[in-house]
Each structure stands twice: as C-alpha cells, then as structure tokens.
Write an enzyme that holds these catalytic residues in place. Sequence first.
Site, short mmCIF file in Angstrom:
data_model
loop_
_atom_site.label_atom_id
_atom_site.label_comp_id
_atom_site.label_asym_id
_atom_site.label_seq_id
_atom_site.Cartn_x
_atom_site.Cartn_y
_atom_site.Cartn_z
N SER A 130 0.78 -2.00 -0.10
CA SER A 130 -0.09 0.41 0.18
C SER A 130 0.90 1.51 -0.19
O SER A 130 -0.01 2.51 -0.22
CB SER A 130 -0.97 0.03 1.30
OG SER A 130 -0.31 -0.73 2.17
N HIS A 151 -2.95 -2.88 -5.23
CA HIS A 151 -3.06 -2.60 -4.63
C HIS A 151 -5.02 -2.59 -4.67
O HIS A 151 -5.47 -1.55 -5.29
CB HIS A 151 -2.80 -1.13 -3.97
CG HIS A 151 -3.10 -0.50 -2.52
ND1 HIS A 151 -3.08 0.61 -2.30
CD2 HIS A 151 -2.69 -1.40 -1.35
CE1 HIS A 151 -3.70 0.40 -1.12
NE2 HIS A 151 -3.32 -0.50 -0.78
N GLU A 163 -5.21 -0.32 -6.93
CA GLU A 163 -5.03 1.24 -7.78
C GLU A 163 -3.75 -0.26 -8.42
O GLU A 163 -2.93 -0.39 -7.99
CB GLU A 163 -4.20 1.50 -6.65
CG GLU A 163 -4.63 2.24 -6.31
CD GLU A 163 -3.51 3.39 -5.43
OE1 GLU A 163 -3.55 4.77 -5.29
OE2 GLU A 163 -3.81 2.89 -3.74
N ASN A 201 -3.17 5.65 -0.16
CA ASN A 201 -2.68 6.52 1.24
C ASN A 201 -2.10 7.81 1.29
O ASN A 201 -1.71 7.92 2.18
CB ASN A 201 -1.81 5.52 1.45
CG ASN A 201 -2.87 3.96 1.70
OD1 ASN A 201 -3.78 4.57 2.47
ND2 ASN A 201 -2.37 2.63 1.56
#
Length: 294
Positions: A130, A151, A163, A201
Amino acid sequence: LGSRTMSNSAANIKNVCVVGAGQMGIGIGLVAARTAKLNIQFIDSSPVQLDKGMAFLDKLLVKDVAKGKCTEDERSSVKARITTSPSIAAMNNADFVIEAVSENAVLKRKIFAELSQKLSENTILATNTSSISITKIASAAKRPENVIGMHFMNPVPVMKLVEIIPGLQTSKETLGTTLALAQSMGKTTTMSQDVPGFIANRLLMPYINEAIIALQEGIATKEDIDTTMKLGTNNPMGPLTLADFIGLDTCLAIMQVLHREFGDSKYRPAVLLQKYVDAGWLGVKSGRGIYDYA
Ligand code: CAA
C-alpha cells in the site's frame, strides 16, 4: 492499450498464487476464485494463519449462501478451486502471483527473490503493497519487468477499486495482463505513479493521522471526531473507526514510509498512533485499538 490486447492476455491466466493469507490475501484469493473463476493456491508460512484464513473465507461464502447471493454448488466449486501450502518451495505452476504479506520492504524483497527462483519466464509478480516502492521490490526479482503493484482495498470482496502501479522496470505486457486480471475480478482500476502511498494512501493516511492528532490534542472525543466525518461528510466510517479497521500497525507503517521518503514533517506519524502500536493495540484484529472490541 486496446481492450483486445487486454482480454487476450487475461485468457492466459488460470492459476494464481496468493502469498500471505491475512485479511487482504484471503479477500483477493476469494474474489479471484469466485468472480474470475481461477485456481488459487494460498501460501503462508504459518499453518495457523492458513487455517484461520480458510475458515474466514468459508464464513463469507456461508453468509452469501444464507443471503441467497451464492448457491451451495457455487460455494463447493469455489472451495474446490483453492489449495493451500505453507511453503514457496511447494508452489504450483502459477501464471500470476499476488503477494499480500505485511507491509515490510525487507520481507517483500526476500519473498520476491525466493519466488523468482520458482517461476517461469512469463509469470507476473504483483505486490499488494500500500506504500512501498514497486521499483525497489521489483529489483529483488529475477525479472523486474514482470513485477507490478496491484493495490486492493479492504474489504476486498466489497471494495470496487484496485490501484495499479507500474514500477520503473515494469513492461507494457505486464501492465496489460494485470489490468485485464483486475477487470476479470470485477474491479475498476486507477493507475498511479510509483510514489510513496500512491493515490489512496497519499490522501487517506494523512487524514487518519490528523484525526489521531486531533484526539491526542483533546479537540474532541473519539466518538465526536468520527461522527463529524461520518455524518458530516458522508463517509461509511469515521477516520478513527477506519484506522482500527485497517490496523493501527499498518497505518503507522504507511505514515513512516510517507515521512521517510518525502522527508516532509507534515507526514510525521501521530505520537498517539505510535503509542497504541507499542501497546499492541492494533485495532479490530487485536481486540483493542482506538476503540475497545472486547
Ligand atoms: N470481508 C468481506 N466482506 C465484508 C467484510 C470483510 N472483512 N466486512 C464487511 N463485509 C461485507 C458484509 O458481509 C456485507 O456484505 P453483504 O452486503 O453481502 O451482506 C457488506 O460488507 C456490508 O457490511 P455490513 O452491513 O456489516 O456493514 P457496513 O454497511 O457498515 O459496511 C464496510 C462495512 C463495507 C466495511 C463499510 O463500513 C465501509 O465501506 N467502510 C470503509 C471501508 C474503506 O474505506 N476501506 C478502505 C480502507 S483503506 C485500504 O484498504 C487501503 C490501504 O492500503 C490501507
């Protein structure tokens, strides 16, 4: 990349190996077996974790049978497509490997080096990291051009997004096949540069961290911080509940990557976040985090 290229490359994937049978790995394997109808081998060095993961996977299927979203036949055929093993040495012929172990660059690089010894020339190695650099993980593999970031979001069966993050070395073919696989798993993809935290993130973790700083400063109670963001900005969960759900150790690890890699103090992890992790209060998974789940 044309859609024809993408669907052609997905057709070649039959056997997927998922390394790491934690909450992310199990979710990924379940969706790949159920929606994309692929054969899945879970590898986890802990037999206890493998048992726990398989029990969780079956619990999700049983729940869907009870809700009429899945038949008993489908439940059995999904389970029949799944095998487990405690060792990479016992890996089957995988066309595609998805690594979902904990957020630790040294461990991931070690696993990629080990996997490289077992894989055919065309096998793609995706990491569910991540926040760790895909380029750095790829450089530990024998064929870095076959490595890519994939991800998934938690809980994987519910969240529609994946992602996709090509590293510096990732080939166009690897990217095309990975996009096609995500699509066959029923997911929508976005693409990010290989930068710390990618898109999700980079935005989510400073928000969660700021909520923990607000709590630390006594701006409001945890309940009021969460209720404000849940009802005031239409999020399914407030940031503190979400942090417990993701795992406070994971949140801390991601903030540390952002802080270290960007070298900008705006990403410093909240002192209170570090304190909870030091206490072993990791969130829902350990029974206690910012909230108590006992
Ligand atoms: N695994 C699989 N399915 C799960 C699940 C899990 N761990 N937890 C809940 N679900 C399913 C439930 O079974 C239920 O499915 P059905 O509709 O088929 O019955 C559905 O999710 C809704 O669950 P609930 O009704 O129990 O509860 P809810 O409506 O509050 O939804 C939630 C739960 C989906 C988790 C919702 O609260 C939510 O969307 N929360 C935010 C999640 C989020 O932001 N995830 C991203 C985290 S960040 C990340 O993953 C990236 C990273 O790198 C840190």
